[in-house]
Write an enzyme that holds these catalytic residues in place. Structure first.
Site, PDB file in Angstrom:
ATOM      1  N   HIS A  17       0.833  -1.206   0.000  1.00 50.61           N
ATOM      2  CA  HIS A  17       0.000   0.000   0.000  1.00 50.61           C
ATOM      3  C   HIS A  17       0.865   1.253   0.000  1.00 50.61           C
ATOM      4  O   HIS A  17       1.750   1.391   0.846  1.00 50.61           O
ATOM      5  CB  HIS A  17      -0.862  -0.043   1.267  1.00 50.61           C
ATOM      6  N   GLU A  44       0.500  -0.414  -4.720  1.00 50.07           N
ATOM      7  CA  GLU A  44      -0.629   0.512  -4.898  1.00 50.07           C
ATOM      8  C   GLU A  44      -0.083   1.914  -4.690  1.00 50.07           C
ATOM      9  O   GLU A  44       0.840   2.125  -3.880  1.00 50.07           O
ATOM     10  CB  GLU A  44      -1.714   0.202  -3.853  1.00 50.07           C
ATOM     11  N   ASP A  46      -1.349   6.423  -5.093  1.00 57.90           N
ATOM     12  CA  ASP A  46      -2.450   7.384  -5.278  1.00 57.90           C
ATOM     13  C   ASP A  46      -2.003   8.472  -6.250  1.00 57.90           C
ATOM     14  O   ASP A  46      -1.042   9.193  -5.975  1.00 57.90           O
ATOM     15  CB  ASP A  46      -2.810   8.019  -3.929  1.00 57.90           C
ATOM     16  N   HIS A  59      -1.583  11.241  -1.542  1.00 58.11           N
ATOM     17  CA  HIS A  59      -2.860  10.696  -1.087  1.00 58.11           C
ATOM     18  C   HIS A  59      -3.889  11.773  -0.819  1.00 58.11           C
ATOM     19  O   HIS A  59      -5.026  11.722  -1.288  1.00 58.11           O
ATOM     20  CB  HIS A  59      -2.648   9.858   0.182  1.00 58.11           C
ATOM     21  N   GLU A 119      -4.231   4.028  -8.187  1.00 59.29           N
ATOM     22  CA  GLU A 119      -5.525   4.543  -7.725  1.00 59.29           C
ATOM     23  C   GLU A 119      -5.661   5.982  -8.193  1.00 59.29           C
ATOM     24  O   GLU A 119      -4.838   6.835  -7.848  1.00 59.29           O
ATOM     25  CB  GLU A 119      -5.645   4.473  -6.194  1.00 59.29           C
TER      26      GLU A 119
HETATM   27  O1  G3P Z   1      -6.481   1.541  -3.140  1.00 58.01           O
HETATM   28  C1  G3P Z   1      -6.750   1.023  -1.894  1.00 58.01           C
HETATM   29  C2  G3P Z   1      -6.630   2.063  -0.809  1.00 58.01           C
HETATM   30  O2  G3P Z   1      -5.461   2.795  -1.019  1.00 58.01           O
HETATM   31  C3  G3P Z   1      -7.814   2.981  -0.771  1.00 58.01           C
HETATM   32  O3  G3P Z   1      -7.796   3.865   0.312  1.00 58.01           O
HETATM   33  O4  G3P Z   1      -7.441   6.069   1.314  1.00 58.01           O
HETATM   34  O5  G3P Z   1      -5.618   4.394   1.347  1.00 58.01           O
HETATM   35  O6  G3P Z   1      -6.234   5.516  -0.775  1.00 58.01           O
HETATM   36  P1  G3P Z   1      -6.723   5.010   0.544  1.00 58.01           P
HETATM   37 MG    MG Z   2      -4.936   4.485  -2.194  1.00 60.21          MG
END
Ligand code: G3P
Ligand code: MG
Length: 246
Positions: A17, A44, A46, A59, A119
């Protein structure tokens, strides 16, 4: 009638993440290096837009939590965002770390044979521009394994699908709201990526029956990981790259 076949799934079970979870400043190249050093081969991240349309990793809508900047990121040109420190908040070891552009992260992944879940994280009201731009950047690249696009914002996924229909898409869900399956189908998604606690035997069965791959975020607990594995999920997104062995 038999269930539709699920899309091929070339991605690993464990996905790091924001690069390396909490071990390094999230969404920076330093984080990807730490995740990679722990054996992770899919990340992953953002992705959002500067005022002048550069796709970069961050993020939050605002800059304060993870940089030394102030205000809404989308109001600033890339030249200003590129000067910010995105590492010192995490620790002095990472002082001077910069916000990476998506193209830099793609180069990092290409050099190391890693995969990416991008994302799309639009600022409010910027869904269509962000979805388009992310898809344009990804369309300009060649990949051994296509990145997986995802978003909570259906409009961003739809805009990305118009630009790059072949890029696999996953709908992010905090909860299984009433129309989730219709939305995922309408967006041509290959996957749903739900908050881990939202997965139950019925939701897992419904998604499987619709031919959707099933992912969970953010899985940081051993017992929860085992529960989700037993439900048959395809991949889990974790902060705990030092705990779960990919
Ligand atoms: O993509 C999964 C997760 O990252 C979604 O929540 O707020 O951590 O971007 P967040
Ligand atoms: Mg995310």
């Amino acid at each position: 009638m038999s269930a539709p076949a699920a899309a091929p799934w070339p991605y690993p079970f464990w996905i790091a993440h924001r690069g390396a979870g909490r071990l390094a400043p999230e969404n920076t190249l330093a984080a990807f290096a730490v995740g990679h050093a722990h054996g992770y081969r899919m990340f992953e991240c953002d992705a959002r837009l500067s005022a002048d349309g550069e796709v970069f990793l961050l993020h939050d809508d605002r800059l304060e939590r993870t940089t030394d900047g102030r205000g809404e990121a989308v109001e600033q040109p890339w030249a200003a965002l590129a000067r910010l420190d995105a590492g010192a908040w995490h620790g002095s070891r990472h002082a001077g770390e910069r916000l990476p552009r998506l193209v830099e992260v793609l180069a990092f992944c290409r050099e190391r044979g890693c995969m990416l879940n991008v994302e799309i994280k639009p600022a409010p009201g910027d869904e269509i521009r962000t979805g388009r731009r992310v898809a344009e950047v990804l369309s300009a690249e060649a990949f051994a394994t296509s990145p997986l696009l995802s978003s909570f914002a259906s409009a961003a996924l739809a805009a990305a699908a118009e630009v790059a229909p072949a890029l696999p898409r996953g709908l992010l869900l905090e909860t299984f709201r009433a129309a989730w399956l219709d939305e995922a189908r309408a967006l041509g998604c290959v996957a749903v990526i739900a908050e881990c606690a939202a997965w139950t035997p019925p939701t897992a069965a419904q998604a499987a029956a619709a031919g959707l791959r099933r992912l969970a975020y953010t899985v940081n607990d051993e017992a929860e990981a085992e529960r989700l594995r037993a439900l048959g999920l395809d991949s889990l997104i974790t902060d705990r790259v030092d705990h779960f062995v990919p």
